[in-house]
Design an enzyme around this catalytic site. Structure first.
Site, short mmCIF file in Angstrom:
data_model
loop_
_atom_site.label_atom_id
_atom_site.label_comp_id
_atom_site.label_asym_id
_atom_site.label_seq_id
_atom_site.Cartn_x
_atom_site.Cartn_y
_atom_site.Cartn_z
N LYS A 58 -26.97 -42.20 -73.58
CA LYS A 58 -28.11 -41.57 -74.56
C LYS A 58 -27.79 -41.99 -76.31
O LYS A 58 -28.86 -42.21 -76.76
CB LYS A 58 -27.91 -40.06 -73.88
N GLN A 102 -25.65 -31.29 -71.36
CA GLN A 102 -25.48 -32.12 -70.00
C GLN A 102 -24.92 -31.44 -69.03
O GLN A 102 -23.92 -30.42 -69.15
CB GLN A 102 -24.31 -33.05 -70.70
N ASP A 159 -35.00 -32.45 -71.67
CA ASP A 159 -34.96 -32.63 -70.11
C ASP A 159 -35.82 -32.36 -69.14
O ASP A 159 -36.11 -32.63 -68.15
CB ASP A 159 -33.51 -31.79 -69.99
N1 GUN Z 1 -26.64 -34.62 -65.43
C1 GUN Z 1 -27.17 -35.79 -65.02
N2 GUN Z 1 -28.29 -36.21 -65.00
C2 GUN Z 1 -28.62 -35.37 -66.12
C3 GUN Z 1 -29.96 -35.23 -66.88
O1 GUN Z 1 -30.77 -35.82 -66.95
N3 GUN Z 1 -29.66 -34.18 -67.92
C4 GUN Z 1 -28.87 -33.46 -68.01
N4 GUN Z 1 -28.94 -32.37 -68.93
N5 GUN Z 1 -27.51 -33.39 -67.23
C5 GUN Z 1 -27.63 -34.33 -66.34
#
Ligand code: GUN
Length: 280
Positions: free
Chosen positions: A52, A96, A119
């Site tokens: 990211k 996350q 998200d």
């Molecule tokens: N953990 C696995 N995929 C994601 C995601 O798309 N967003 C977040 N915040 N955590 C994750």
């Protein structure tokens, strides 16, 4: 022989277009910034977070990372989220998951301002998605819709079957597909005779987290198969939730792992950050 859906290439094109949009925003003195909060040191999460940050750097989105220790208290996490909610220079906030045991993931997602919830996990955004209203759509489902559209795979009227009912993928994807007039079935660990259902699918999405779960006998000839799984095998190889090598002889379209859904998820996160910056 099927066509392999190139998520990597598609994601690259989306990122390129976003880069131009970010430059335009910067010319208007708007500087999109994403804040990522990670608690503890989950190995997979570290890789996701790194990808990211790389995407942000490429596009010109400012990136701030908050790495909190495993023993962080819920009140401390909520305090940080509140600080980021009130920080006008931050346009998108991402916590996350998974969070370490003892921390409430839903409470954390709910604490994020819905306007910064890139998200798409906040109940307000999930509710709006259910009502087919403009909102932040969670990134993996959004990326899957973009892939289907890019390859002109019809959604309207299609029979879509999703294996997996997670809050992050299965459930929001079902809503996205329904909003586009597919007939949607969600299968899960308690579903009986799963093969009878998956064999009816025009669009089959595997998002259950079991390596090579979907085998050739579970799919209809000419179907489209979207593989959300990323499973690390003992030999270090990454495999999806489908038996890609055998399926590709039978289906019309299939996504590879890696290089399918994964890059699209990150591209759509970038898309949501730009959207947040335009709206706020
Ligand atoms: N953990 C696995 N995929 C994601 C995601 O798309 N967003 C977040 N915040 N955590 C994750």
């Amino acid at each position: 022989m099927s066509q392999i859906i190139d998520g990597k290439e598609l994601a690259r094109n989306i990122r390129l277009a976003l880069k131009d949009e970010v430059n335009e925003l910067k010319n208007a003195d708007i500087h999109p910034k994403l804040a990522v909060v990670m608690v503890g040191d989950d190995k997979a999460s570290k890789i996701y977070v790194r990808n990211k940050s790389k995407a942000c750097e490429e596009i010109g989105i400012e990136y701030e990372e908050y790495l909190l220790p495993e023993k962080t208290k819920m009140s401390e996490l909520l305090e940080l989220i509140e600080k980021l909610n009130n920080d006008e220079s931050v346009y998108g906030i991402l916590v996350q998951s998974p969070l370490p045991d003892g921390l409430d993931t839903n409470e954390a997602f709910q604490a994020i301002s819905p306007q910064k919830d890139v998200d798409g996990f906040h109940p307000i955004n999930i509710g709006k998605l259910s009502l087919n209203q403009d909102c932040f759509v969670s990134c993996t489902p959004y990326g899957i819709i973009k892939m289907l559209e890019a390859y002109n795979i019809p959604i309207e009227g299609a029979r879509a079957v999703i294996i997996g009912r997670s809050n992050i993928v299965g459930k929001p994807l079902a809503k996205c597909l329904l909003n586009k007039n597919a007939t949607v079935t969600v299968c899960h660990s308690k579903t009986k005779n799963i093969k009878e259902i998956t064999k009816q699918a025009d669009i089959l999405v595997a998002a259950l987290g079991k390596p090579k779960f979907v085998t050739q006998d579970m799919v209809k000839e000419g179907a489209t198969v979207i593989d959300v799984g990323i499973n690390r095998m003992d030999d270090g190889k990454l495999v999806g939730d489908t038996d890609f090598e055998n399926l590709k002889e039978k289906v019309a379209y299939i996504t590879p792992v890696p290089g399918g859904v994964g890059p699209m998820t990150i591209a759509m996160l970038m898309y949501n950050v730009v959207k947040a910056a335009k709206h706020q």
